[in-house]
Design a protein around this motif. Structure first.
Motif: not given
Length: 249
Positions: A128-148
């Motif tokens: 996961q990456v959320l970015s804007d003018v100030n930079g970006s944040s990066h995280t990891w997570e497991s997504v359940p099969v029913e959501h993907r």
């Protein structure tokens, strides 16, 4: 995005989308689109209500691809879902993107605007990456099969992938052929469909990534893949209930 009490959604089958004219390019008949679907040729589908676009499908089963754009009230694409058919009859949500526009006058996909991108590997590992003018944040997570994952729908069953809320509408919706689709120029301005280079391969599948801030999968009311398209990215770089649009503040 506010919801409107409007039940009829117009369908236009076409060659693609012109982002400058904000219109369908070279409309085709439903029969032509059905033939292309059966022969795994490219085509696009525009869903509109009250005279403005709500969703754009880009279909290319020859490369196992289904793309979906959602629009804001200013006819700008603000959410994207990209699916790959990695097994017969089943689609995998490979990537989700969302753009937040700072003003009504912003053009599509501003380089320095707030953007959330999530890419999901076939095993559910998500970056996961959320970015804007100030930079970006990066995280990891497991997504359940029913959501993907989602079952591949029959031709014309577009509400298998979108519902009224995703289209900014309330109540049940009915799909109907558009009487007079808005046509854009059949030129190089159209938004391209996926090409051969984008087809999923064993190597590319293992390299799929995902982006989204923590909390996207927690506390959700929906249990199907469409919940992803209503994700929230707050100014504090957090995600909440995936069934609300981006906050305006």
């Amino acid at each position: 995005m506010t919801t409107e009490n409007m039940g009829t959604v117009d369908i236009t089958y076409c060659e693609g989308w012109d982002p400058q004219a904000r219109a369908a390019v070279a409309p085709i008949s439903e029969a032509q689109a059905r033939d292309r679907d059966a022969s795994a040729e490219q085509y696009a589908v525009l869903l509109a209500a009250q005279g403005r676009p709500r969703a754009l499908f880009q279909v290319d089963w020859g490369h196992g691809h289904l793309g979906l754009f959602l629009f804001d009230e200013y006819e700008r694409r603000n959410k994207e879902l990209e699916y790959r058919q990695l097994e017969p009859g089943r689609l995998h949500l490979m990537r989700y993107q969302e753009w937040r526009y700072a003003s009504d006058a912003d053009k599509e996909f501003p380089e320095r605007g707030l953007r959330f991108t999530m890419t999901i590997a076939p095993d559910g590992r998500a970056r996961q990456v959320l970015s804007d003018v100030n930079g970006s944040s990066h995280t990891w997570e497991s997504v359940p099969v029913e959501h993907r994952t989602v079952a591949k729908a029959e031709f014309g069953a577009w509400t298998a992938y979108v519902d009224a809320q995703m289209l900014g509408l309330s109540g049940p919706i009915t799909l109907a052929p558009a009487e007079e689709p808005v046509k854009g120029p059949a030129s190089g301005m159209m938004s391209p469909l996926v090409g051969p280079a984008a087809a999923a391969s064993p190597a590319s599948r293992s390299a799929l990534r995902s982006r989204k801030p923590p909390g996207l999968w927690r506390g959700t009311r929906r249990t199907d893949h469409r919940a992803v398209a209503c994700g929230v990215a707050s100014p504090a770089h957090r995600l909440g209930d995936r069934h609300r649009p981006l906050p305006s503040g």
